[in-house]
Design a protein around this motif. Sequence first.
Motif, PDB file in Angstrom:
ATOM      1  N   SER A 104       4.130  -6.442 -15.130  1.00  0.00           N
ATOM      2  CA  SER A 104       4.207  -4.991 -14.983  1.00  0.00           C
ATOM      3  C   SER A 104       4.022  -4.567 -13.529  1.00  0.00           C
ATOM      4  O   SER A 104       4.729  -3.690 -13.021  1.00  0.00           O
ATOM      5  CB  SER A 104       3.157  -4.321 -15.870  1.00  0.00           C
ATOM      6  N   LEU A 105       3.077  -5.194 -12.838  1.00  0.00           N
ATOM      7  CA  LEU A 105       2.854  -4.892 -11.424  1.00  0.00           C
ATOM      8  C   LEU A 105       4.089  -5.233 -10.594  1.00  0.00           C
ATOM      9  O   LEU A 105       4.483  -4.468  -9.700  1.00  0.00           O
ATOM     10  CB  LEU A 105       1.641  -5.661 -10.902  1.00  0.00           C
ATOM     11  N   LEU A 106       4.689  -6.368 -10.891  1.00  0.00           N
ATOM     12  CA  LEU A 106       5.892  -6.772 -10.163  1.00  0.00           C
ATOM     13  C   LEU A 106       7.042  -5.804 -10.420  1.00  0.00           C
ATOM     14  O   LEU A 106       7.811  -5.474  -9.504  1.00  0.00           O
ATOM     15  CB  LEU A 106       6.285  -8.197 -10.557  1.00  0.00           C
ATOM     16  N   GLU A 107       7.159  -5.323 -11.641  1.00  0.00           N
ATOM     17  CA  GLU A 107       8.217  -4.355 -11.958  1.00  0.00           C
ATOM     18  C   GLU A 107       7.985  -3.029 -11.241  1.00  0.00           C
ATOM     19  O   GLU A 107       8.937  -2.393 -10.768  1.00  0.00           O
ATOM     20  CB  GLU A 107       8.298  -4.153 -13.464  1.00  0.00           C
ATOM     21  N   THR A 108       6.728  -2.616 -11.147  1.00  0.00           N
ATOM     22  CA  THR A 108       6.422  -1.396 -10.396  1.00  0.00           C
ATOM     23  C   THR A 108       6.760  -1.584  -8.923  1.00  0.00           C
ATOM     24  O   THR A 108       7.326  -0.688  -8.277  1.00  0.00           O
ATOM     25  CB  THR A 108       4.945  -1.010 -10.552  1.00  0.00           C
ATOM     26  N   TYR A 109       6.433  -2.752  -8.403  1.00  0.00           N
ATOM     27  CA  TYR A 109       6.749  -3.038  -7.004  1.00  0.00           C
ATOM     28  C   TYR A 109       8.255  -2.996  -6.780  1.00  0.00           C
ATOM     29  O   TYR A 109       8.740  -2.418  -5.796  1.00  0.00           O
ATOM     30  CB  TYR A 109       6.194  -4.412  -6.612  1.00  0.00           C
ATOM     31  N   ASP A 110       9.007  -3.605  -7.698  1.00  0.00           N
ATOM     32  CA  ASP A 110      10.462  -3.577  -7.573  1.00  0.00           C
ATOM     33  C   ASP A 110      10.987  -2.145  -7.556  1.00  0.00           C
ATOM     34  O   ASP A 110      11.913  -1.827  -6.798  1.00  0.00           O
ATOM     35  CB  ASP A 110      11.098  -4.352  -8.733  1.00  0.00           C
ATOM     36  N   SER A 138       6.375   5.922  -6.475  1.00  0.00           N
ATOM     37  CA  SER A 138       5.770   5.978  -5.147  1.00  0.00           C
ATOM     38  C   SER A 138       4.979   4.708  -4.864  1.00  0.00           C
ATOM     39  O   SER A 138       4.483   4.041  -5.780  1.00  0.00           O
ATOM     40  CB  SER A 138       4.838   7.184  -5.034  1.00  0.00           C
ATOM     41  N   VAL A 139       4.859   4.391  -3.598  1.00  0.00           N
ATOM     42  CA  VAL A 139       4.052   3.231  -3.225  1.00  0.00           C
ATOM     43  C   VAL A 139       2.591   3.454  -3.601  1.00  0.00           C
ATOM     44  O   VAL A 139       1.861   2.510  -3.908  1.00  0.00           O
ATOM     45  CB  VAL A 139       4.218   2.920  -1.717  1.00  0.00           C
ATOM     46  N   GLU A 140       2.172   4.716  -3.619  1.00  0.00           N
ATOM     47  CA  GLU A 140       0.784   5.023  -4.020  1.00  0.00           C
ATOM     48  C   GLU A 140       0.536   4.631  -5.471  1.00  0.00           C
ATOM     49  O   GLU A 140      -0.554   4.167  -5.820  1.00  0.00           O
ATOM     50  CB  GLU A 140       0.494   6.509  -3.823  1.00  0.00           C
ATOM     51  N   ALA A 141       1.555   4.786  -6.325  1.00  0.00           N
ATOM     52  CA  ALA A 141       1.411   4.400  -7.733  1.00  0.00           C
ATOM     53  C   ALA A 141       1.199   2.896  -7.853  1.00  0.00           C
ATOM     54  O   ALA A 141       0.360   2.431  -8.638  1.00  0.00           O
ATOM     55  CB  ALA A 141       2.644   4.826  -8.527  1.00  0.00           C
ATOM     56  N   PHE A 142       1.957   2.132  -7.073  1.00  0.00           N
ATOM     57  CA  PHE A 142       1.777   0.677  -7.083  1.00  0.00           C
ATOM     58  C   PHE A 142       0.388   0.305  -6.585  1.00  0.00           C
ATOM     59  O   PHE A 142      -0.308  -0.511  -7.198  1.00  0.00           O
ATOM     60  CB  PHE A 142       2.842   0.007  -6.223  1.00  0.00           C
ATOM     61  N   GLU A 143      -0.021   0.894  -5.463  1.00  0.00           N
ATOM     62  CA  GLU A 143      -1.335   0.562  -4.907  1.00  0.00           C
ATOM     63  C   GLU A 143      -2.452   0.945  -5.869  1.00  0.00           C
ATOM     64  O   GLU A 143      -3.468   0.243  -5.974  1.00  0.00           O
ATOM     65  CB  GLU A 143      -1.515   1.253  -3.552  1.00  0.00           C
ATOM     66  N   ARG A 144      -2.291   2.032  -6.576  1.00  0.00           N
ATOM     67  CA  ARG A 144      -3.290   2.445  -7.569  1.00  0.00           C
ATOM     68  C   ARG A 144      -3.370   1.425  -8.711  1.00  0.00           C
ATOM     69  O   ARG A 144      -4.462   1.043  -9.139  1.00  0.00           O
ATOM     70  CB  ARG A 144      -2.929   3.821  -8.104  1.00  0.00           C
TER      71      ARG A 144
END
Length: 353
Positions: A72-78, A88-94
């Motif tokens: 899931s984290l990898l998919e958000t990063y993609d 947003s990058v903030e969503a991934f970092e969160r």
Amino acid sequence: MADTSEAVDPATIESDLAWSHEIVQEVSRTFAITIDILEEPMSSSICVGYLLCRIPDTIEDAGHIPPETKASLLETYDSILDPAESTSVEAFERDVAEWIPEDGDADWELVAQTDRVLRVFESRPERIREAIRPPARELVGGMVTFVRRYASEGGLRLQAREELHEYCHYAAGTVGELVTNLVTDEETPAETREPLEDNAESFGLALQLVNIAKDVGADFHEEDNVYLPADELNAQGVDQDALDNPDNADGVVAVVRRTIDDARGYLDDAQTWLEHVPERAGNRTAAWAIPYLLAVGTLREVESRPEDVLRLEGVKVSRQEVGAVIEASLGGLDADTLGELRRQIADEPLVPP
């Protein structure tokens, strides 16, 4: 990716770029050497491209993150790399924040500050962004595929050499393509571009197979990953989950030797790639010859003491040889010189003149 059209203070970009060059020194000794030898603007383009790939690699290798969460984290990063998405990058970092170890190393500092790398990436010219984005996203997508494929195992347990090659394509063949995209442009003649495009994957696979051969023990103990194919280990009477059993050392060594031969099978094509790399936009052949020649030396060392790949520290060439390879490469390289250095290093450690 979320709209980033709002102007970012140039001083912020400058600070983020300087930080990117600093962090790459800590997360990859080999790539740091390459980036230091490159000149601008290629140095910064390769730096940001590499860091964009290193972030998902750190997540994929994290043994403490459950597989489904990791995917899931990898998919958000993609999705933050996808210009059609609004993530947003903030969503991934969160999302990733709770998985960053309190005593995390430089790799996790990089993950925690993904926004800095993304700002540098978005500040690059469109041609540079579009050279980096597709192979970087393919790398991430491949990682998601493998994480989900082995979710019930915890770590990766590759089954056959064909699957190993598939994994190496995503992990490193894509990086070879990314570099090729950056060192060529619309003015690059076909006689240069075609050999580069035809052999980019081989350049990446050669280096990745060397890494797999030399770090068997570290990959198993630190990441719970086994890249040596299960069918080949089984033929030697070795279960992947008993890789570190001393009684299995001979069987593991036999498969490591096959992997050495596998890596060597890509060296000629990788050399062809090197022989056609154009020195343009700050690119220098020496920057790419160094990791190639160090891989040749590492294969020599692995072949001479294959049992040491089961140790946590793996197998490496000496610091003295690293220095000698850098010095020899910076002295000037043509096809004949590169071939002679490769033959010499394959036989014995290179020493300073």
